[in-house]
Design a protein around this motif. Structure first.
Motif, PDB file in Angstrom:
ATOM      1  N   SER A 122       0.798  -1.182  -0.037  1.00 16.01           N
ATOM      2  CA  SER A 122       0.028   0.177  -0.079  1.00 16.01           C
ATOM      3  C   SER A 122       0.624   1.248   0.014  1.00 16.01           C
ATOM      4  CB  SER A 122      -1.048  -0.028   1.212  1.00 16.01           C
ATOM      5  OG  SER A 122      -0.139   0.033   2.497  1.00 16.01           O
ATOM      6  N   LYS A 123       1.835   1.115   0.665  1.00 20.05           N
ATOM      7  CA  LYS A 123       2.992   2.385   0.683  1.00 20.05           C
ATOM      8  C   LYS A 123       3.424   2.681  -0.601  1.00 20.05           C
ATOM      9  CE  LYS A 123       7.217   4.183   2.813  1.00 20.05           C
ATOM     10  NZ  LYS A 123       8.094   3.786   3.816  1.00 20.05           N
ATOM     11  N   ALA A 124       3.888   1.576  -1.192  1.00 18.56           N
ATOM     12  CA  ALA A 124       4.427   1.638  -2.660  1.00 18.56           C
ATOM     13  C   ALA A 124       3.360   2.122  -3.538  1.00 18.56           C
ATOM     14  CB  ALA A 124       5.008   0.462  -3.033  1.00 18.56           C
ATOM     15  N   GLN A 125       1.938   1.758  -3.454  1.00 16.54           N
ATOM     16  CA  GLN A 125       1.270   2.306  -4.319  1.00 16.54           C
ATOM     17  C   GLN A 125       1.041   3.739  -4.045  1.00 16.54           C
ATOM     18  OE1 GLN A 125      -2.444   0.191  -3.561  1.00 16.54           O
ATOM     19  NE2 GLN A 125      -2.729  -0.239  -5.837  1.00 16.54           N
ATOM     20  N   SER A 126       0.798   3.967  -2.812  1.00 15.84           N
ATOM     21  CA  SER A 126       0.520   5.560  -2.620  1.00 15.84           C
ATOM     22  C   SER A 126       1.948   6.276  -3.324  1.00 15.84           C
ATOM     23  CB  SER A 126       0.420   5.529  -1.342  1.00 15.84           C
ATOM     24  OG  SER A 126       1.433   5.555  -0.563  1.00 15.84           O
ATOM     25  N   ALA A 132       3.332   9.701  -9.827  1.00 17.18           N
ATOM     26  CA  ALA A 132       2.445  10.032 -10.980  1.00 17.18           C
ATOM     27  C   ALA A 132       1.844  11.361 -11.307  1.00 17.18           C
ATOM     28  CB  ALA A 132       1.415   8.884 -11.392  1.00 17.18           C
ATOM     29  N   PHE A 133       1.306  11.951  -9.867  1.00 15.41           N
ATOM     30  CA  PHE A 133       0.686  13.257 -10.073  1.00 15.41           C
ATOM     31  C   PHE A 133       1.816  14.288 -10.108  1.00 15.41           C
ATOM     32  CE2 PHE A 133      -0.745  16.685  -7.238  1.00 15.41           C
ATOM     33  CZ  PHE A 133      -1.879  17.206  -7.980  1.00 15.41           C
ATOM     34  N   ALA A 134       2.823  14.152  -9.369  1.00 14.29           N
ATOM     35  CA  ALA A 134       3.912  15.128  -9.699  1.00 14.29           C
ATOM     36  C   ALA A 134       4.405  15.202 -11.110  1.00 14.29           C
ATOM     37  CB  ALA A 134       4.999  14.848  -8.844  1.00 14.29           C
ATOM     38  N   ALA A 135       4.378  14.114 -11.735  1.00 17.66           N
ATOM     39  CA  ALA A 135       4.773  14.260 -13.190  1.00 17.66           C
ATOM     40  C   ALA A 135       3.778  14.760 -14.197  1.00 17.66           C
ATOM     41  CB  ALA A 135       5.091  12.921 -13.736  1.00 17.66           C
ATOM     42  N   GLU A 136       2.501  14.239 -13.732  1.00 19.45           N
ATOM     43  CA  GLU A 136       1.485  15.262 -14.538  1.00 19.45           C
ATOM     44  C   GLU A 136       1.515  16.583 -14.416  1.00 19.45           C
ATOM     45  OE1 GLU A 136      -3.320  14.721 -14.690  1.00 19.45           O
ATOM     46  OE2 GLU A 136      -2.279  12.957 -13.806  1.00 19.45           O
ATOM     47  N   LYS A 137       1.569  16.954 -13.149  1.00 22.18           N
ATOM     48  CA  LYS A 137       1.687  18.352 -12.872  1.00 22.18           C
ATOM     49  C   LYS A 137       2.622  19.198 -13.511  1.00 22.18           C
ATOM     50  CE  LYS A 137       1.201  21.252  -8.507  1.00 22.18           C
ATOM     51  NZ  LYS A 137       1.044  21.303  -7.079  1.00 22.18           N
ATOM     52  N   ALA A 138       3.988  18.618 -13.583  1.00 26.75           N
ATOM     53  CA  ALA A 138       4.985  19.218 -14.257  1.00 26.75           C
ATOM     54  C   ALA A 138       4.496  19.185 -15.682  1.00 26.75           C
ATOM     55  CB  ALA A 138       6.355  18.292 -14.012  1.00 26.75           C
TER      56      ALA A 138
END
Length: 177
Positions: A122-126, A132-138
């Protein structure tokens, strides 16, 4: 009659679900069985195994031979260990209380390992979601920066159009003169 502890496949194509059964060795894979011992669902991580350990030990004590995969599952859930401890009690190497204490300690240790694995997953998934969110934001910020000159040009054109008070009809009349 030779008895095997084996997996009986259920579920649909690409989504297997297995019953752990004690069956005659001559019976078909998905055919007649003597007793259902448990279930095995490999579609989740970690796999979900529901096994009646006492019934499995009874079959092992009566001479049932597990297949390789069934033996791995029985070992994972502690049926093979319990069978070994029952054999030690029967031979007089240890008492029933000692065997029960060893089995309970093993079960507790196994539960801790499984919960640690679930927490790690679960930690690896989060962390993967956050990356992925940071990459999408960039990517979105880069797209916005690339679109700024176009937006400025459109704003200038809009200002010019708004500054011209004439309508299309008036512009056509001026052009015809």
């Amino acid at each position: 009659m030779s008895v095997k502890i084996r997996l009986q496949r259920h579920g649909k194509k690409g989504k297997p679900f297995y019953w752990i059964v004690a069956a005659d060795a001559r019976a078909k894979r998905d055919g007649k069985y003597l007793e259902k011992i448990g279930t095995y669902d490999p579609n989740s991580n970690p796999a979900i195994i529901d096994l009646d350990v006492d019934v499995a030990v009874t079959w092992l004590q009566n001479g049932a031979q597990p297949t390789d995969t069934a033996k791995a599952i029985l070992s994972y859930k502690g049926a093979m260990l319990k069978n070994h401890l029952v054999g030690g009690v029967r031979k007089g190497a240890l008492t029933q209380e000692q065997a029960d204490a060893k089995f309970a300690a093993w079960i507790e240790e196994k539960a801790t390992k499984v919960s640690d694995k679930e927490a790690g997953l679960s930690k690896a998934q989060s962390e993967a979601k956050a990356a992925a969110f940071a990459a999408e934001k960039a990517v979105n910020e880069a797209r916005i920066e690339a679109a700024k000159p176009v937006v400025e040009e459109v704003a200038e054109v809009v200002e010019e159009v708004e500054a011209a008070p004439e309508t299309i009809d008036e512009a056509q009349e001026k052009a015809s003169e």
